[in-house]
Scaffold this motif. Sequence first.
Motif, PDB file in Angstrom:
ATOM      1  N   THR A  73       0.898  -1.276   0.098  1.00  0.00           N
ATOM      2  CA  THR A  73      -0.041  -0.177  -0.211  1.00  0.00           C
ATOM      3  C   THR A  73       0.448   1.405   0.150  1.00  0.00           C
ATOM      4  N   ALA A  74       0.488   2.049  -0.905  1.00  0.00           N
ATOM      5  CA  ALA A  74       1.507   3.391  -1.099  1.00  0.00           C
ATOM      6  C   ALA A  74       2.974   3.180  -1.159  1.00  0.00           C
ATOM      7  N   THR A  75       2.967   2.136  -1.621  1.00  0.00           N
ATOM      8  CA  THR A  75       5.055   2.282  -1.010  1.00  0.00           C
ATOM      9  C   THR A  75       5.078   1.042  -2.534  1.00  0.00           C
ATOM     10  N   THR A  76       5.516   1.008  -3.902  1.00  0.00           N
ATOM     11  CA  THR A  76       6.327   0.205  -4.401  1.00  0.00           C
ATOM     12  C   THR A  76       7.941  -0.038  -4.071  1.00  0.00           C
ATOM     13  N   THR A  77       7.884  -1.472  -3.923  1.00  0.00           N
ATOM     14  CA  THR A  77       9.248  -2.098  -3.704  1.00  0.00           C
ATOM     15  C   THR A  77       9.830  -3.245  -5.432  1.00  0.00           C
ATOM     16  N   THR A  78      10.591  -3.110  -5.035  1.00  0.00           N
ATOM     17  CA  THR A  78      11.269  -4.361  -6.350  1.00  0.00           C
ATOM     18  C   THR A  78      12.552  -5.308  -5.302  1.00  0.00           C
ATOM     19  N   THR A  79      12.353  -6.632  -5.547  1.00  0.00           N
ATOM     20  CA  THR A  79      12.689  -7.209  -4.982  1.00  0.00           C
ATOM     21  C   THR A  79      13.850  -8.117  -5.871  1.00  0.00           C
ATOM     22  N   THR A  80      15.118  -9.123  -6.052  1.00  0.00           N
ATOM     23  CA  THR A  80      15.407  -9.555  -6.526  1.00  0.00           C
ATOM     24  C   THR A  80      15.843 -10.907  -6.382  1.00  0.00           C
ATOM     25  N   SER A  81      14.818 -12.334  -6.685  1.00  0.00           N
ATOM     26  CA  SER A  81      15.173 -13.679  -6.626  1.00  0.00           C
ATOM     27  C   SER A  81      16.535 -13.788  -6.890  1.00  0.00           C
ATOM     28  N   ALA A  82      17.254 -15.448  -5.678  1.00  0.00           N
ATOM     29  CA  ALA A  82      17.934 -16.227  -6.171  1.00  0.00           C
ATOM     30  C   ALA A  82      18.307 -16.082  -7.449  1.00  0.00           C
ATOM     31  N   VAL A  83      19.360 -16.075  -7.861  1.00  0.00           N
ATOM     32  CA  VAL A  83      19.858 -16.770  -9.269  1.00  0.00           C
ATOM     33  C   VAL A  83      21.171 -17.758  -9.533  1.00  0.00           C
ATOM     34  N   THR A  84      19.845 -18.859 -10.100  1.00  0.00           N
ATOM     35  CA  THR A  84      20.248 -20.067  -9.764  1.00  0.00           C
ATOM     36  C   THR A  84      21.052 -20.442 -11.377  1.00  0.00           C
ATOM     37  N   ALA A  85      22.350 -20.762 -11.435  1.00  0.00           N
ATOM     38  CA  ALA A  85      22.929 -20.826 -12.606  1.00  0.00           C
ATOM     39  C   ALA A  85      22.826 -22.417 -12.876  1.00  0.00           C
ATOM     40  N   ALA A  86      22.916 -22.702 -14.393  1.00  0.00           N
ATOM     41  CA  ALA A  86      22.887 -23.729 -14.484  1.00  0.00           C
ATOM     42  C   ALA A  86      23.778 -25.092 -13.467  1.00  0.00           C
ATOM     43  N   ALA A  87      22.893 -26.376 -14.329  1.00  0.00           N
ATOM     44  CA  ALA A  87      24.515 -27.134 -14.209  1.00  0.00           C
ATOM     45  C   ALA A  87      25.129 -26.974 -15.067  1.00  0.00           C
ATOM     46  N   THR A  88      26.487 -27.919 -14.219  1.00  0.00           N
ATOM     47  CA  THR A  88      27.803 -27.744 -15.634  1.00  0.00           C
ATOM     48  C   THR A  88      28.233 -29.411 -15.292  1.00  0.00           C
ATOM     49  N   THR A  89      28.782 -29.693 -16.786  1.00  0.00           N
ATOM     50  CA  THR A  89      29.693 -31.366 -16.021  1.00  0.00           C
ATOM     51  C   THR A  89      30.285 -30.704 -17.156  1.00  0.00           C
ATOM     52  N   VAL A  90      31.798 -31.047 -16.679  1.00  0.00           N
ATOM     53  CA  VAL A  90      32.820 -31.066 -17.847  1.00  0.00           C
ATOM     54  C   VAL A  90      33.303 -31.970 -17.885  1.00  0.00           C
ATOM     55  N   THR A  91      33.699 -33.201 -19.458  1.00  0.00           N
ATOM     56  CA  THR A  91      34.296 -33.959 -19.229  1.00  0.00           C
ATOM     57  C   THR A  91      35.330 -34.279 -20.742  1.00  0.00           C
ATOM     58  N   PRO A  92      36.254 -35.138 -20.345  1.00  0.00           N
ATOM     59  CA  PRO A  92      35.815 -36.388 -19.025  1.00  0.00           C
ATOM     60  C   PRO A  92      36.739 -35.929 -18.127  1.00  0.00           C
ATOM     61  N   ALA A  93      36.246 -36.658 -17.021  1.00  0.00           N
ATOM     62  CA  ALA A  93      37.191 -36.322 -15.575  1.00  0.00           C
ATOM     63  C   ALA A  93      38.185 -36.512 -15.224  1.00  0.00           C
ATOM     64  N   GLY A  94      39.068 -35.604 -14.880  1.00  0.00           N
ATOM     65  CA  GLY A  94      40.452 -35.742 -14.819  1.00  0.00           C
ATOM     66  C   GLY A  94      41.300 -35.797 -15.789  1.00  0.00           C
ATOM     67  N   HIS A  95      40.914 -35.984 -17.246  1.00  0.00           N
ATOM     68  CA  HIS A  95      41.557 -35.861 -18.234  1.00  0.00           C
ATOM     69  C   HIS A  95      42.123 -33.922 -18.669  1.00  0.00           C
ATOM     70  N   GLY A  96      43.375 -34.430 -19.383  1.00  0.00           N
ATOM     71  CA  GLY A  96      44.058 -32.941 -19.619  1.00  0.00           C
ATOM     72  C   GLY A  96      43.801 -32.806 -21.113  1.00  0.00           C
ATOM     73  N   PHE A  97      44.159 -31.300 -21.314  1.00  0.00           N
ATOM     74  CA  PHE A  97      43.788 -31.164 -22.547  1.00  0.00           C
ATOM     75  C   PHE A  97      45.024 -29.805 -22.430  1.00  0.00           C
ATOM     76  N   THR A  98      44.839 -29.447 -24.797  1.00  0.00           N
ATOM     77  CA  THR A  98      45.142 -28.801 -24.671  1.00  0.00           C
ATOM     78  C   THR A  98      44.231 -27.507 -25.370  1.00  0.00           C
TER      79      THR A  98
END
Length: 268
Positions: A73-98
């Motif tokens: 009432t008589a007041t307008t406020t804005t809130t930001t919900s928590a940001v949830t990033a997408a799940a991430t998987t990098v494969t193959p686990a433990g492998h070296g790369f160049t």
Amino acid sequence: MAKQTQQQYPHPAARPARPAPSPRPSGRAHRGRALGAVGTGMVAVLGLSFGLPSTAMAQPSGLPATTTAATATATTTTTTSAVTAAATTVTPAGHGFTATLSGKATFTAGSVTVTCTTSTSSGQVPAAPDNHNETGPVGSSTTPATYGSCTTSMPGVSATVTTTGTWGVAMQNGTPATAGLTIPSGGFVLKTSGLASCTVTAAPGAAATVNGTWTNGAPSTLTFTNAVVPVKVEGGFGCPTSATSSTFNAAYQVRDTTDPASQINVTG
């Protein structure tokens, strides 16, 4: 009925003057007041709108921004919900790369562009379960990227690049997938010689992250397009000493060095 007697005046000038009728507002004046009232209302509305905090907040590259608005009432406020990033998987686990440069890498500061045709860096995918993050990117340290066979857009001026420290890369699943290359403070120094002697230091005051786009494939690629890097330029004549940022463009092919038949992939 009694006959009403009319009062006589000796001269017309002696008659009392009738009060002048109140002037009616002209259509223009009336419209002016109406528009003024509307304008005041609009100013009030605009003032309220611009006085509210924005619902959009800067988010890391590749992460969705979600917001909710609450009113009272008589007041307008804005809130930001928590940001949830997408799940991430990098494969193959433990492998070296160049990561090997495909084509050329360019650095532009002011009116000067440095082009290098060789660049490499290496690292290792974290071992399981650290190669998966349910709510964000997967990161690992890498060797400093090396740059060679460099030329400049200035006639009679050559360039060399020296890199030091611990660099890092963080991959984030998304559409598209992204990767942030972190340069440690002062970890990239470009020097020119010849007709102009300049020193360009990237990330001069603190570590800086350069954002690129990741594409799974055979091999996978990491592309930087007009990525902005903070720099400090020192030198004399011909050096763009007023520049505080450099634009970086490059594309890297990322190959699995543990099992060349495998591919380094970023998924959910």
